[in-house]
Design a protein around this motif. Structure first.
Motif, PDB file in Angstrom:
ATOM      1  N   ILE A  29       3.769  10.874 -10.345  1.00 13.73           N
ATOM      2  CA  ILE A  29       3.445  11.062  -9.079  1.00 13.73           C
ATOM      3  C   ILE A  29       4.549  10.576  -8.192  1.00 13.73           C
ATOM      4  O   ILE A  29       5.507   9.999  -8.473  1.00 13.73           O
ATOM      5  CB  ILE A  29       2.171  10.323  -8.661  1.00 13.73           C
ATOM      6  CG1 ILE A  29       2.456   9.025  -8.560  1.00 13.73           C
ATOM      7  CG2 ILE A  29       1.065  10.528  -9.366  1.00 13.73           C
ATOM      8  CD1 ILE A  29       1.471   8.005  -7.842  1.00 13.73           C
ATOM      9  N   GLY A  30       4.665  11.235  -6.897  1.00 10.15           N
ATOM     10  CA  GLY A  30       5.496  10.863  -5.637  1.00 10.15           C
ATOM     11  C   GLY A  30       4.685  10.455  -4.747  1.00 10.15           C
ATOM     12  O   GLY A  30       3.550  10.860  -4.467  1.00 10.15           O
ATOM     13  N   ILE A  59       0.789  -1.316   0.175  1.00  9.08           N
ATOM     14  CA  ILE A  59       0.008  -0.009   0.213  1.00  9.08           C
ATOM     15  C   ILE A  59       1.025   1.177  -0.142  1.00  9.08           C
ATOM     16  O   ILE A  59       1.792   1.310   0.681  1.00  9.08           O
ATOM     17  CB  ILE A  59      -0.799   0.074   1.203  1.00  9.08           C
ATOM     18  CG1 ILE A  59      -1.846  -1.326   1.210  1.00  9.08           C
ATOM     19  CG2 ILE A  59      -1.855   1.354   1.225  1.00  9.08           C
ATOM     20  CD1 ILE A  59      -2.820  -1.266   2.493  1.00  9.08           C
ATOM     21  N   ALA A  60       0.359   2.102  -0.790  1.00  7.27           N
ATOM     22  CA  ALA A  60       1.204   3.465  -0.909  1.00  7.27           C
ATOM     23  C   ALA A  60       0.290   4.614  -0.818  1.00  7.27           C
ATOM     24  O   ALA A  60      -0.787   4.572  -1.331  1.00  7.27           O
ATOM     25  CB  ALA A  60       2.218   3.524  -2.296  1.00  7.27           C
ATOM     26  N   LYS A  61       1.090   5.596  -0.204  1.00  6.28           N
ATOM     27  CA  LYS A  61       0.103   6.731  -0.430  1.00  6.28           C
ATOM     28  C   LYS A  61       0.789   8.108  -1.291  1.00  6.28           C
ATOM     29  O   LYS A  61       1.914   8.044  -1.149  1.00  6.28           O
ATOM     30  CB  LYS A  61       0.140   7.486   1.224  1.00  6.28           C
ATOM     31  CG  LYS A  61      -0.568   8.779   1.337  1.00  6.28           C
ATOM     32  CD  LYS A  61      -0.533   9.252   2.909  1.00  6.28           C
ATOM     33  CE  LYS A  61      -1.550  10.452   3.038  1.00  6.28           C
ATOM     34  NZ  LYS A  61      -1.497  10.703   4.432  1.00  6.28           N
ATOM     35  N   VAL A  62      -0.024   8.608  -1.891  1.00  8.31           N
ATOM     36  CA  VAL A  62       0.443   9.587  -3.204  1.00  8.31           C
ATOM     37  C   VAL A  62       0.730  10.974  -2.259  1.00  8.31           C
ATOM     38  O   VAL A  62      -0.401  11.341  -1.742  1.00  8.31           O
ATOM     39  CB  VAL A  62      -0.465   9.545  -4.229  1.00  8.31           C
ATOM     40  CG1 VAL A  62      -0.080  10.750  -5.286  1.00  8.31           C
ATOM     41  CG2 VAL A  62      -0.631   8.513  -5.038  1.00  8.31           C
ATOM     42  N   ALA A  85      -0.706  14.163 -18.402  1.00  9.96           N
ATOM     43  CA  ALA A  85      -0.949  14.067 -19.477  1.00  9.96           C
ATOM     44  C   ALA A  85      -2.320  13.408 -19.769  1.00  9.96           C
ATOM     45  O   ALA A  85      -2.854  13.116 -18.952  1.00  9.96           O
ATOM     46  CB  ALA A  85       0.088  13.581 -20.390  1.00  9.96           C
ATOM     47  N   LYS A  86      -2.598  13.166 -21.126  1.00  7.71           N
ATOM     48  CA  LYS A  86      -3.480  12.812 -21.429  1.00  7.71           C
ATOM     49  C   LYS A  86      -3.742  11.472 -21.005  1.00  7.71           C
ATOM     50  O   LYS A  86      -5.165  10.879 -20.191  1.00  7.71           O
ATOM     51  CB  LYS A  86      -3.842  12.526 -23.003  1.00  7.71           C
ATOM     52  CG  LYS A  86      -5.248  12.228 -23.467  1.00  7.71           C
ATOM     53  CD  LYS A  86      -5.342  12.039 -24.818  1.00  7.71           C
ATOM     54  CE  LYS A  86      -6.757  11.517 -25.309  1.00  7.71           C
ATOM     55  NZ  LYS A  86      -6.884  11.495 -26.690  1.00  7.71           N
TER      56      LYS A  86
END
Length: 244
Positions: free
Chosen positions: A223-224, A207-210, A217-218
């Motif tokens: 993101i990090g 699980i990761a949190k942005v 872009a389209k």
């Protein structure tokens, strides 16, 4: 106790053997077996064919139809450098599997954690591990014995971490009399059940949190973020959950 795929494979190998020798089982000789095996080039293939024959003739010996023709035949060891490296689990993949144990099927998280560590530290096949009996374990020295493919008994070792998980799991199940009900078998799980468990664990790797969106872009975003549990593997599918 073998998996459906193993049974299918053994049936195929036995049909191939008896088409080759054109004899009933009680007339087969070791020379017939040697002539059959010599046609296969790789140790892996020879081992597979020999396993099927050892199980079959071992069964006939057990029911006293014939003497154990292949009792002295041994499977060949495959050198590590000849093993396909693509099938070896990587440390990051192990971390993902281990982390997934506590994010799905919470009621069996201890069992799943033990199964993963046992498989990877002992090198046992899935069916061998599922047949492990409390009577064959030496927890003090982190070792045990198991019946291998082909019917022979094999010693194996496992890690201290696996030993510690085993102690907790055995004590918990002893208190509930579960192991006694299974005549000493540690795990109450089928081959297909273990396979389904591993498939689910692979899907729940982390699980990761942005924390930031750097560009859009389209059809792409950069993101990090921060991994909060488990790990994120290259090529894995991602499920996005919005906080709102």
């Amino acid at each position: 106790g073998a998996s459906p795929l193993t049974i299918k494979s053994y049936r195929h190998d036995l049909k191939m053997f008896f088409r080759k020798v054109q004899k009933p089982a009680e007339q087969v000789t070791t020379q017939d077996v040697d002539r059959f095996l010599i046609q296969f080039k790789t140790k892996t293939t020879k081992n597979r064919r020999l396993s099927a024959l050892k199980v079959f003739f071992g069964y006939l010996a057990d029911i006293q139809k014939i003497s154990n023709l292949l009792g002295n035949y041994k499977l060949s060891r495959i050198p590590f450098e000849e093993v396909d490296s693509s099938i070896i689990i990587k440390p990051k993949e192990f971390e993902a599997l281990e982390g997934g144990c506590y994010r799905f099927d919470i009621g069996n998280s201890l069992r799943n954690h033990l199964l993963i560590n046992f498989l990877l530290s002992s090198g046992l096949r899935a069916n061998e591990q599922l047949s492990v009996n409390i009577k064959t374990l030496d927890l003090a020295h982190c070792r045990g014995t198991v019946t291998r493919k082909g019917g022979s008994r094999m010693p194996y070792k496992f890690s201290e971490k696996t030993r510690d998980l085993l102690k907790i799991f055995i004590e918990k199940n002893k208190n509930q009399n579960q192991i006694e009900k299974r005549s000493g078998k540690i795990f109450d799980l089928s081959y297909s059940g273990l396979y389904r468990m591993l498939q689910k664990l692979r899907k729940v790797s982390g699980i990761a949190k942005v924390l930031a969106i750097f560009s859009k872009a389209k059809n792409k975003q950069i993101i990090g973020g921060k991994v909060q549990q488990g790990s994120l593997l290259v090529g894995s599918e991602v499920k996005i959950l919005r906080r709102d």
